[in-house]
Design a protein around this motif. Structure first.
Motif, PDB file in Angstrom:
ATOM      1  N   GLY A 155       0.842  -1.175  -0.114  1.00 55.01           N
ATOM      2  CA  GLY A 155      -0.035  -0.114  -0.093  1.00 55.01           C
ATOM      3  C   GLY A 155       0.978   1.255   0.114  1.00 55.01           C
ATOM      4  O   GLY A 155       1.946   1.195  -0.065  1.00 55.01           O
ATOM      5  N   SER A 156       0.382   2.605  -0.005  1.00 56.15           N
ATOM      6  CA  SER A 156       1.007   3.600   0.001  1.00 56.15           C
ATOM      7  C   SER A 156       1.818   3.867   1.410  1.00 56.15           C
ATOM      8  O   SER A 156       1.448   3.101   2.616  1.00 56.15           O
ATOM      9  N   ALA A 157       2.861   4.718   1.268  1.00 56.53           N
ATOM     10  CA  ALA A 157       3.831   4.877   2.268  1.00 56.53           C
ATOM     11  C   ALA A 157       2.912   5.457   3.335  1.00 56.53           C
ATOM     12  O   ALA A 157       3.176   5.428   4.605  1.00 56.53           O
ATOM     13  N   TRP A 158       2.009   6.531   3.002  1.00 56.75           N
ATOM     14  CA  TRP A 158       1.174   7.135   3.976  1.00 56.75           C
ATOM     15  C   TRP A 158       0.389   6.029   4.782  1.00 56.75           C
ATOM     16  O   TRP A 158       0.036   6.462   6.095  1.00 56.75           O
ATOM     17  N   ALA A 159      -0.225   5.281   4.173  1.00 50.76           N
ATOM     18  CA  ALA A 159      -1.138   4.126   5.128  1.00 50.76           C
ATOM     19  C   ALA A 159      -0.091   3.428   5.770  1.00 50.76           C
ATOM     20  O   ALA A 159      -0.730   3.138   7.102  1.00 50.76           O
ATOM     21  N   ARG A 160       0.902   3.044   5.393  1.00 51.91           N
ATOM     22  CA  ARG A 160       1.711   2.081   6.124  1.00 51.91           C
ATOM     23  C   ARG A 160       2.394   2.921   7.354  1.00 51.91           C
ATOM     24  O   ARG A 160       2.628   2.271   8.307  1.00 51.91           O
ATOM     25  N   ALA A 161       2.545   3.867   7.329  1.00 54.70           N
ATOM     26  CA  ALA A 161       3.149   4.942   8.244  1.00 54.70           C
ATOM     27  C   ALA A 161       2.012   5.218   9.499  1.00 54.70           C
ATOM     28  O   ALA A 161       2.546   5.078  10.649  1.00 54.70           O
ATOM     29  N   ALA A 162       0.947   5.284   8.830  1.00 50.49           N
ATOM     30  CA  ALA A 162      -0.158   5.320  10.014  1.00 50.49           C
ATOM     31  C   ALA A 162      -0.386   4.130  10.534  1.00 50.49           C
ATOM     32  O   ALA A 162      -0.387   4.088  11.964  1.00 50.49           O
ATOM     33  N   ALA A 163      -0.145   2.942  10.084  1.00 44.57           N
ATOM     34  CA  ALA A 163      -0.253   1.608  10.547  1.00 44.57           C
ATOM     35  C   ALA A 163       0.811   1.466  11.720  1.00 44.57           C
ATOM     36  O   ALA A 163       0.783   0.931  12.597  1.00 44.57           O
ATOM     37  N   ILE A 188      10.832   8.453  19.787  1.00 43.02           N
ATOM     38  CA  ILE A 188      10.163   8.350  18.616  1.00 43.02           C
ATOM     39  C   ILE A 188      11.140   7.903  17.411  1.00 43.02           C
ATOM     40  O   ILE A 188      10.911   7.126  16.568  1.00 43.02           O
ATOM     41  N   GLY A 189      12.636   8.326  17.676  1.00 42.55           N
ATOM     42  CA  GLY A 189      13.613   7.998  16.493  1.00 42.55           C
ATOM     43  C   GLY A 189      13.611   6.406  16.371  1.00 42.55           C
ATOM     44  O   GLY A 189      13.712   5.824  15.448  1.00 42.55           O
ATOM     45  N   SER A 190      13.508   5.629  17.755  1.00 43.54           N
ATOM     46  CA  SER A 190      13.673   4.328  17.807  1.00 43.54           C
ATOM     47  C   SER A 190      12.333   3.735  17.159  1.00 43.54           C
ATOM     48  O   SER A 190      12.466   2.700  16.334  1.00 43.54           O
ATOM     49  N   SER A 191      11.226   4.275  17.423  1.00 44.62           N
ATOM     50  CA  SER A 191       9.958   3.958  16.869  1.00 44.62           C
ATOM     51  C   SER A 191      10.017   3.716  15.450  1.00 44.62           C
ATOM     52  O   SER A 191       9.372   3.166  14.831  1.00 44.62           O
ATOM     53  N   ALA A 192      10.286   4.912  14.964  1.00 46.00           N
ATOM     54  CA  ALA A 192      10.398   5.219  13.415  1.00 46.00           C
ATOM     55  C   ALA A 192      11.345   4.158  12.699  1.00 46.00           C
ATOM     56  O   ALA A 192      11.263   3.774  11.781  1.00 46.00           O
ATOM     57  N   LEU A 193      12.710   3.806  13.574  1.00 47.88           N
ATOM     58  CA  LEU A 193      13.388   2.865  12.861  1.00 47.88           C
ATOM     59  C   LEU A 193      12.838   1.411  12.861  1.00 47.88           C
ATOM     60  O   LEU A 193      13.106   0.757  12.015  1.00 47.88           O
ATOM     61  N   ILE A 194      11.877   1.171  13.871  1.00 44.12           N
ATOM     62  CA  ILE A 194      11.229  -0.081  14.082  1.00 44.12           C
ATOM     63  C   ILE A 194      10.253  -0.346  12.681  1.00 44.12           C
ATOM     64  O   ILE A 194       9.881  -1.280  12.065  1.00 44.12           O
ATOM     65  N   ALA A 195       9.666   1.003  12.499  1.00 50.62           N
ATOM     66  CA  ALA A 195       8.642   1.153  11.289  1.00 50.62           C
ATOM     67  C   ALA A 195       9.409   0.884   9.825  1.00 50.62           C
ATOM     68  O   ALA A 195       8.873   0.163   9.120  1.00 50.62           O
ATOM     69  N   THR A 196      10.600   1.437   9.957  1.00 51.14           N
ATOM     70  CA  THR A 196      11.454   1.227   8.651  1.00 51.14           C
ATOM     71  C   THR A 196      11.839  -0.128   8.497  1.00 51.14           C
ATOM     72  O   THR A 196      11.459  -0.636   7.437  1.00 51.14           O
ATOM     73  N   LEU A 197      11.989  -0.996   9.631  1.00 47.21           N
ATOM     74  CA  LEU A 197      12.310  -2.366   9.309  1.00 47.21           C
ATOM     75  C   LEU A 197      11.031  -2.983   9.119  1.00 47.21           C
ATOM     76  O   LEU A 197      10.985  -4.126   8.429  1.00 47.21           O
ATOM     77  N   ARG A 198       9.938  -2.902   9.851  1.00 51.13           N
ATOM     78  CA  ARG A 198       8.796  -3.415   9.693  1.00 51.13           C
ATOM     79  C   ARG A 198       8.151  -3.514   8.430  1.00 51.13           C
ATOM     80  O   ARG A 198       7.679  -4.406   7.780  1.00 51.13           O
ATOM     81  N   PHE A 199       8.312  -2.386   7.649  1.00 49.00           N
ATOM     82  CA  PHE A 199       7.686  -2.205   6.233  1.00 49.00           C
ATOM     83  C   PHE A 199       8.827  -2.006   5.274  1.00 49.00           C
ATOM     84  O   PHE A 199       8.729  -1.967   4.225  1.00 49.00           O
ATOM     85  N   ARG A 200      10.094  -2.245   5.836  1.00 49.17           N
ATOM     86  CA  ARG A 200      11.321  -2.353   5.085  1.00 49.17           C
ATOM     87  C   ARG A 200      11.242  -0.847   3.826  1.00 49.17           C
ATOM     88  O   ARG A 200      11.261  -1.395   2.615  1.00 49.17           O
ATOM     89  N   SER A 201      11.124   0.289   4.356  1.00 49.71           N
ATOM     90  CA  SER A 201      10.887   1.256   3.795  1.00 49.71           C
ATOM     91  C   SER A 201      11.231   2.484   4.647  1.00 49.71           C
ATOM     92  O   SER A 201      10.764   2.881   5.448  1.00 49.71           O
ATOM     93  N   PRO A 202      12.262   3.031   4.158  1.00 50.39           N
ATOM     94  CA  PRO A 202      12.929   4.269   4.859  1.00 50.39           C
ATOM     95  C   PRO A 202      11.904   5.347   4.590  1.00 50.39           C
ATOM     96  O   PRO A 202      11.761   6.449   5.468  1.00 50.39           O
ATOM     97  N   GLY A 203      11.140   5.627   3.707  1.00 54.41           N
ATOM     98  CA  GLY A 203      10.056   6.688   3.505  1.00 54.41           C
ATOM     99  C   GLY A 203       8.978   6.438   4.643  1.00 54.41           C
ATOM    100  O   GLY A 203       8.685   7.454   5.127  1.00 54.41           O
ATOM    101  N   VAL A 204       8.685   5.253   5.160  1.00 54.59           N
ATOM    102  CA  VAL A 204       7.665   4.776   5.955  1.00 54.59           C
ATOM    103  C   VAL A 204       8.066   5.314   7.148  1.00 54.59           C
ATOM    104  O   VAL A 204       7.500   5.875   8.082  1.00 54.59           O
TER     105      VAL A 204
END
Length: 211
Positions: A15-23, A168-184
């Protein structure tokens, strides 16, 4: 005695990066608080409050509630009548979540107002750790610029702001790994403080207003 069964609702990995970031925000402890298990497979448990978009209710228990019960309060009313609502991770629903920015923030505002109204109605019994923590974090975020300008003293507050930024930074890093997307991950980094600020404002609004 089981009146209903509820299941977690997982976001798709596509899906879109915007939706995956919200998830990513709602799945994390920093964004979802103590309720993050609603969006990730957790442990079997009994719940009192749960969204009704993934619920299976006994027909008899549902009809006994009456037609005036709001759909989103099914689990709460079933529990209030003595029924048991069981959360089971053995079944999951996979569906997209409201994306960033406005749809996600509107959803958080609705939930924040609801939690504020519940606190006003039930008192401290309705309080969760996240109920107090998130408004406190938002206050730190709003106070940080004043500290930087030297208008509000306190090294402790500066330390809290740094700690919040690290979380926030560590949670964003986990999101990057979870969705395999630096943009997310980057979008999630921006979404966390916005989510907390909107939730805190809506929570206070729900707690102090009767409408």
């Amino acid at each position: 005695e089981v009146a209903a069964v509820v299941t977690p609702r997982l976001a798709p990995s596509t899906g879109s990066a915007w939706a995956r970031a919200a998830a990513a925000v709602q799945e994390s402890r920093l964004g979802g608080g103590s309720l993050h298990y609603r969006f990730t497979p957790g442990n079997l448990r009994v719940v009192r409050d749960y969204p009704s978009d993934s619920i299976l209710v006994r027909r008899k228990a549902y009809l006994e509630l009456g037609a005036d019960v709001p759909v989103h309060e099914l689990a709460e009313h079933l529990s209030g009548r003595g029924g048991t609502v069981v959360y089971t991770p053995e079944t999951v629903l996979v569906s997209p979540v409201p994306p960033l920015v406005l749809p996600h923030l509107r959803r958080m505002a609705v939930y924040g107002r609801r939690r504020g109204r519940e606190l006003r109605r039930r008192g401290l019994r309705a309080a969760r750790p996240s109920t107090v923590l998130v408004p406190a974090l938002a206050a730190v975020v709003l106070s940080a610029p004043l500290v930087a300008l030297g208008r509000l003293p306190g090294r402790l507050l500066v330390g809290a702001a740094i700690l919040y930024g690290g979380a926030i930074g560590s949670s964003a890093l986990i999101a990057t790994l979870r969705f395999r997307s630096p943009g997310v991950g980057l979008l999630a980094l921006l979404a966390f403080p916005l989510t907390h600020a909107v939730y805190a404002f809506a929570f206070v609004q729900g707690a102090v207003t009767r409408r």
